[in-house]
Design an enzyme around this catalytic site. Structure first.
Site, PDB file in Angstrom:
ATOM      1  N   ARG A   1       8.763   5.824   2.416  1.00 49.24           N
ATOM      2  CA  ARG A   1       7.935   5.579   1.242  1.00 49.24           C
ATOM      3  C   ARG A   1       6.774   6.565   1.197  1.00 49.24           C
ATOM      4  O   ARG A   1       6.284   7.013   2.235  1.00 49.24           O
ATOM      5  CB  ARG A   1       7.380   4.146   1.268  1.00 49.24           C
TER       6      ARG A   1
ATOM      7  N   LYS B   1      10.792  -2.876  -3.441  1.00 49.15           N
ATOM      8  CA  LYS B   1       9.330  -2.908  -3.374  1.00 49.15           C
ATOM      9  C   LYS B   1       8.704  -2.826  -4.769  1.00 49.15           C
ATOM     10  O   LYS B   1       7.724  -3.504  -5.058  1.00 49.15           O
ATOM     11  CB  LYS B   1       8.809  -1.756  -2.516  1.00 49.15           C
TER      12      LYS B   1
ATOM     13  N   HIS C   1       5.693  -9.936   1.048  1.00 46.11           N
ATOM     14  CA  HIS C   1       6.438  -9.086   1.980  1.00 46.11           C
ATOM     15  C   HIS C   1       6.739  -9.914   3.237  1.00 46.11           C
ATOM     16  O   HIS C   1       6.084  -9.752   4.268  1.00 46.11           O
ATOM     17  CB  HIS C   1       5.570  -7.860   2.309  1.00 46.11           C
TER      18      HIS C   1
ATOM     19  N   ASP D   1      12.792  -9.439   4.343  1.00 49.54           N
ATOM     20  CA  ASP D   1      11.767  -8.504   3.852  1.00 49.54           C
ATOM     21  C   ASP D   1      10.897  -9.068   2.731  1.00 49.54           C
ATOM     22  O   ASP D   1       9.724  -8.750   2.663  1.00 49.54           O
ATOM     23  CB  ASP D   1      12.438  -7.211   3.371  1.00 49.54           C
TER      24      ASP D   1
ATOM     25  N   ARG E   1      17.791   4.000   8.630  1.00 54.40           N
ATOM     26  CA  ARG E   1      18.010   2.615   8.180  1.00 54.40           C
ATOM     27  C   ARG E   1      19.484   2.321   7.957  1.00 54.40           C
ATOM     28  O   ARG E   1      20.311   3.219   7.800  1.00 54.40           O
ATOM     29  CB  ARG E   1      17.247   2.376   6.891  1.00 54.40           C
TER      30      ARG E   1
END
Ligand code: GTP
Ligand code: SPV
Ligand code: MN
Length: 608
Positions: A84, A232, A252, A299, A391
């Site tokens: 990010r 997000k 979150h 998450d 990831r």
């Protein structure tokens, strides 16, 4: 029209028809970005395998060895698009005060002009995919829908795993559901004669939220939270604003069901900053006899007070986008089983046999690795084979510990606030009540990690683990938490805890074994909720008796270090909290100034 386009159109017309507002919006964006074709994604297995084949043919995905890792792929990003980008993430509310001191604010009209220039023709030579998605089960009481437009096939396949896509979502929109408009481009148009690359992106990045109009514009990155806009950008930044306006919370947080040997279920939500242990805790397999965990989310949680005075939560996602490095059969066996097939890996290392590897997966790396950049890996060069923010993307149903009712609402019994702190913060402390708990959430501090660009290991305040994700003024977020608490039944409201798995000794090793042993902390919390476990009061909240969390191989001295509330450290810490609150300005809720004043008094009293 290609066969593929034709099939999509047929499916769509069968699916109740596209509402005018959606069709017009897609047409307008297509006219501005000028893709070669527009594909309406409905998420059938045939569409998925066709797109996978296309991306393999284009070199954008590597198919892993089907004997070792069936239906799985490796993607390698360009080396400067790996996480990010917080410095390029903007909240464009009409008033800068609504974005608050912790967000990058830009004036909406100015940002729109800038974006319009960036997006003009940016999809030339590419396909524009229209991906309607639902966060939460389609039509569910807490669910929300959106549509992502993207020119990244990788983003489409990831969204297919991470959300519920398809024609049913279009039917929701046609039926009048509010929907979020999310536009994503890698920002790399292909002009005639241009050769495509494996990971198109643009060094100039924009991750832009317009909270008032519930819009997202993302430009230049193909990675994770920058590109999977449901995650997000929507489920936290936009949804947090929807929640503020409508009386709920988008957080979150992991979500899990802990089941005691007697069969009692405790639902636990946990806010930990990025790469601070949510996925691992959510998939915990306790070493404690008789205890079990069922995974509900890793998450994001959306929380809403129920008519019964309890706080109810859902995980709006359908998959996991988790950190690979550090994941092993020892630390997270459930994840290892989950990743056996049907997974997209990004920026991990490739073995000579066509399987994946990352630091921590095995004690010794296999010979003949190709690193995440695609080069032969030199074990002696001192660079990791997998990127630290490598990831996996995998469907939640693949997780062996996944709860059967994943996606349904559960009543929350406890909320954890975590973080990575080498010192100061004990293994676990219990809040004295809701307002003290909100204070613990508001003052989370944690060492930065590879989940975002920039230096790692720097302690920063990350209130509610939402610093990069809250779509509005941080102090209004705290006020909203206080107001939600006032609406709950005091007896049934979640108990709140601050935890820290990452305290270190003077040799800089972790004091606590963590991972499966974290079950001991959860069992103590369950005991507190059940009114059975004892605690020692300290200046900063109650801590367990050492005997209640004793883990094999953790000496009495270590246990006491883990539970220590050190006077010097806490006098320093509370002043850092005061400094942070001071920087937040006049919107700081009085309840939190009162909590800070009380913390100072308690620390002064306890330590003289
Ligand atoms: P995001 O997906 O970025 O939000 O991260 P997350 O909060 O889900 O973190 P995750 O569980 O993926 O863990 C991040 C890193 O911390 C991994 O390398 C883990 O191996 C490590 N980790 C997780 N839990 C523990 C723990 O209890 N102790 C220690 N020492 N490390 C842990
Ligand atoms: C995080 O950084 O908190 C993540 C990964 O969960 S990303 O989706 O890239 O934001
Ligand atoms: Mn996260």
């Amino acid at each position: 029209m290609t066969m593929l386009d034709q099939r999509h159109e047929e499916k769509l017309s069968a699916a109740a028809g596209v509402p005018d507002a959606l069709a017009e919006w897609v047409a307008a964006i297509a006219a501005h970005t000028r893709p070669d074709r527009v594909v309406w994604w409905t998420g059938t297995p045939a569409e998925v395998s066709t797109l996978q084949d296309e991306l393999v043919a284009e070199g954008k995905l590597i198919r892993l060895n089907p004997e070792l890792r069936p239906e799985s792929f490796l993607a390698r990003s360009t080396p400067d698009d790996v996480a990010r980008v917080e410095s390029r993430t903007f909240i464009c509310s009409e008033s800068p005060a609504d974005a608050g001191p912790t967000n990058n604010w830009r004036e909406p009209a100015g940002m729109r002009a800038e974006l319009s220039a960036r997006f003009a023709g940016c999809m030339r030579g590419r396909t524009l995919y229209v991906v309607p998605f639902s966060m939460g089960p389609v039509g569910g009481p807490l669910s929300r829908v959106g549509v992502q437009l993207t020119d990244s096939g990788y983003a489409v396949l990831s969204m297919e795993i991470m959300t519920r896509t398809g024609a049913a979502v279009i039917a929701e929109i046609a039926g009048g559901a509010d929907w979020v408009r999310a536009i994503h481009s890698v920002g790399a148009p292909l002009l005639p004669g241009d050769e495509d690359v494996a990971w198109p992106c643009n060094p100039d990045k924009y991750i832009v939220q317009f909270p008032e109009t519930r819009e997202i514009w993302s430009f230049g990155s193909g990675y994770g939270g920058n590109a999977l806009l449901a995650k997000k950008c929507f489920a936290l930044r936009i949804a947090s604003v929807q929640g503020r306006d409508e009386g709920w919370l988008a957080e979150h947080m992991l979500l899990m069901r802990l089941i005691s040997p007697e069969g009692r279920a405790f639902h636990i939500a946990g806010a930990f900053p990025s790469a601070c242990g949510k996925t691992n805790l959510a998939m915990l397999r306790p070493d404690l006899p008789g205890w079990r965990v069922e995974t509900l989310g890793d998450d994001i949680a959306w929380l809403r007070p129920g008519a019964d005075g309890r706080l109810w939560a859902i995980n709006p996602e359908a998959g996991f986008f988790g950190v690979a490095p550090g994941t092993s059969a020892k630390t997270n066996r459930a994840a290892i089983e989950m990743l056996a097939s049907h997974t997209i890996f990004t920026n991990v290392a490739l073995t000579a046999e066509g399987d994946v590897w990352w630091e921590g997966l095995t004690d010794t790396p296999p010979a003949g690795l190709t690193d995440w950049r695609g080069n032969a890996w030199d074990a002696d060069a001192g660079t990791p084979a997998a990127h630290p923010n490598a990831r996996f993307t995998v469907a939640a149903e693949r997780c062996p510990t996944a709860a059967e009712d994943i996606g349904e609402a559960v009543p929350v019994d406890a909320i954890l606030f975590g973080g990575r702190r080498a010192d100061t913060v004990p293994l676990v402390t219990e809040a004295r009540g809701w307002e003290h708990g909100v204070y613990l959430g508001a003052t989370i501090a944690s060492e930065t990690t590879a989940a975002a660009e920039g230096a790692t290991g720097v302690v920063r305040r990350d209130p509610f683990a939402m610093l990069p994700f809250c779509g509005y003024h941080v102090a209004d977020h705290w006020a909203h938490w206080l107001s939600i608490g006032r609406g709950l039944d005091a007896e049934l409201a979640p108990r709140m805890y601050r935890v820290n798995w990452f305290r270190r000794d003077t040799e800089r090793g972790f004091l606590w074994p963590g991972f499966t042993e974290n079950a001991r902390v959860l069992a103590w919390i369950a005991g507190r909720i059940a009114g059975e476990a004892e605690a020692n009061e300290t200046a900063i909240g109650a801590v367990p008796l050492a005997s209640d969390i004793a883990a094999e191989g953790v000496s009495a001295e270590r246990l006491s270090q883990l539970l220590t509330v050190d006077p010097v450290e806490w006098r320093y810490e509370v002043e850092r909290e005061a400094e942070f609150f001071g920087g937040v300005g006049g919107r700081l809720p009085v309840e939190l100034s009162a909590q800070l004043a009380e913390a100072r008094i308690r620390i002064a009293r306890a330590f003289g």
